[in-house]
Write a protein that holds these residues in place. Structure first.
Motif, PDB file in Angstrom:
ATOM      1  N   ASP A 157       0.894 -37.280 -31.523  1.00 64.71           N
ATOM      2  CA  ASP A 157      -0.495 -36.826 -31.555  1.00 64.71           C
ATOM      3  C   ASP A 157      -0.584 -35.304 -31.560  1.00 64.71           C
ATOM      4  O   ASP A 157      -1.486 -34.717 -30.958  1.00 64.71           O
ATOM      5  CB  ASP A 157      -1.298 -37.397 -30.381  1.00 64.71           C
ATOM      6  CG  ASP A 157      -1.578 -38.877 -30.547  1.00 64.71           C
ATOM      7  OD1 ASP A 157      -1.738 -39.318 -31.699  1.00 64.71           O
ATOM      8  OD2 ASP A 157      -1.633 -39.591 -29.527  1.00 64.71           O
ATOM      9  N   GLY A 158       0.395 -34.675 -32.209  1.00 62.47           N
ATOM     10  CA  GLY A 158       0.379 -33.219 -32.331  1.00 62.47           C
ATOM     11  C   GLY A 158       0.738 -32.470 -31.062  1.00 62.47           C
ATOM     12  O   GLY A 158       0.550 -31.255 -30.988  1.00 62.47           O
ATOM     13  N   ASP A 159       1.269 -33.161 -30.066  1.00 61.64           N
ATOM     14  CA  ASP A 159       1.663 -32.522 -28.801  1.00 61.64           C
ATOM     15  C   ASP A 159       2.912 -31.673 -29.055  1.00 61.64           C
ATOM     16  O   ASP A 159       4.018 -32.194 -29.215  1.00 61.64           O
ATOM     17  CB  ASP A 159       1.937 -33.591 -27.745  1.00 61.64           C
ATOM     18  CG  ASP A 159       2.227 -33.000 -26.378  1.00 61.64           C
ATOM     19  OD1 ASP A 159       2.932 -31.970 -26.295  1.00 61.64           O
ATOM     20  OD2 ASP A 159       1.769 -33.597 -25.381  1.00 61.64           O
ATOM     21  N   LYS A 160       2.707 -30.363 -29.082  1.00 62.70           N
ATOM     22  CA  LYS A 160       3.792 -29.448 -29.434  1.00 62.70           C
ATOM     23  C   LYS A 160       4.953 -29.514 -28.450  1.00 62.70           C
ATOM     24  O   LYS A 160       6.114 -29.395 -28.841  1.00 62.70           O
ATOM     25  CB  LYS A 160       3.264 -28.020 -29.558  1.00 62.70           C
ATOM     26  CG  LYS A 160       2.353 -27.849 -30.758  1.00 62.70           C
ATOM     27  CD  LYS A 160       1.847 -26.440 -30.887  1.00 62.70           C
ATOM     28  CE  LYS A 160       0.943 -26.336 -32.117  1.00 62.70           C
ATOM     29  NZ  LYS A 160       0.478 -24.981 -32.330  1.00 62.70           N
TER      30      LYS A 160
ATOM     31  N   LEU B 212       6.413 -23.800 -33.216  1.00 70.41           N
ATOM     32  CA  LEU B 212       5.631 -24.661 -32.334  1.00 70.41           C
ATOM     33  C   LEU B 212       5.325 -24.011 -30.991  1.00 70.41           C
ATOM     34  O   LEU B 212       4.368 -24.385 -30.325  1.00 70.41           O
ATOM     35  CB  LEU B 212       6.358 -25.992 -32.110  1.00 70.41           C
ATOM     36  CG  LEU B 212       6.428 -26.927 -33.317  1.00 70.41           C
ATOM     37  CD1 LEU B 212       7.408 -28.068 -33.055  1.00 70.41           C
ATOM     38  CD2 LEU B 212       5.058 -27.483 -33.657  1.00 70.41           C
TER      39      LEU B 212
ATOM     40  N   ILE C  19       4.438 -35.289 -35.927  1.00 72.69           N
ATOM     41  CA  ILE C  19       3.077 -34.920 -35.524  1.00 72.69           C
ATOM     42  C   ILE C  19       2.266 -36.188 -35.242  1.00 72.69           C
ATOM     43  O   ILE C  19       1.560 -36.278 -34.243  1.00 72.69           O
ATOM     44  CB  ILE C  19       2.400 -34.038 -36.599  1.00 72.69           C
ATOM     45  CG1 ILE C  19       3.079 -32.669 -36.651  1.00 72.69           C
ATOM     46  CG2 ILE C  19       0.909 -33.902 -36.339  1.00 72.69           C
ATOM     47  CD1 ILE C  19       2.720 -31.823 -37.864  1.00 72.69           C
ATOM     48  N   ASP C  20       2.398 -37.176 -36.135  1.00 65.61           N
ATOM     49  CA  ASP C  20       1.678 -38.448 -35.955  1.00 65.61           C
ATOM     50  C   ASP C  20       2.052 -39.149 -34.663  1.00 65.61           C
ATOM     51  O   ASP C  20       1.184 -39.560 -33.892  1.00 65.61           O
ATOM     52  CB  ASP C  20       1.947 -39.403 -37.126  1.00 65.61           C
ATOM     53  CG  ASP C  20       1.168 -39.028 -38.370  1.00 65.61           C
ATOM     54  OD1 ASP C  20       0.255 -38.182 -38.284  1.00 65.61           O
ATOM     55  OD2 ASP C  20       1.478 -39.603 -39.433  1.00 65.61           O
TER      56      ASP C  20
END
Length: 115
Positions: A14-17, A114, A10-11
């Motif tokens: 940047d949380g881009d699924k 996700l 996630i880090d």
């Protein structure tokens, strides 16, 4: 209890699924190839190549929080590159194979979540 921890993934995404799913897919597709190569290099006593192949696998395992498997991979890398503790290599390979097989379903579930 979950073995998978997507915190690092996630880090770094940047949380881009979409990217996270791609990274999980890459892990699912590439890990069996790396394991096969590691086994072949072991059978052929190609220690340096075995260590290099183990090195390629390490980051993918860390992305999804598989620290125990990463530690086994780190040990494989070191033992291969230094041609040391060769008797531990088959045990480490087996740990990696079994560990990976045990998380495939959970990785697939994470992908589904996700989406």
């Amino acid at each position: 209890m979950s073995k998978i921890d997507l915190g690092y993934l996630i880090d770094i995404t940047d949380g881009d699924k979409e990217i996270m799913i791609e990274m999980i897919d890459l892990l699912l597709e590439e890990t069996p190839k790396h394991l096969k190569n590691i086994k072949t290099f072991y059978e052929n006593k190609q220690w340096t190549k075995l260590g290099a192949e183990a090195h390629k696998l390490k980051p993918m395992l860390l992305y999804v929080g598989l620290t125990e498997l990463n530690e086994a991979t780190q040990e494989l890398e070191t033992n291969g590159k230094k041609a040391q503790n060769l008797e531990t290599i088959p045990v480490l390979i087996e740990q990696l194979e079994e560990g990976f097989i045990s998380v495939i379903e959970e990785l697939e579930e994470k992908k589904t979540q996700l989406n």
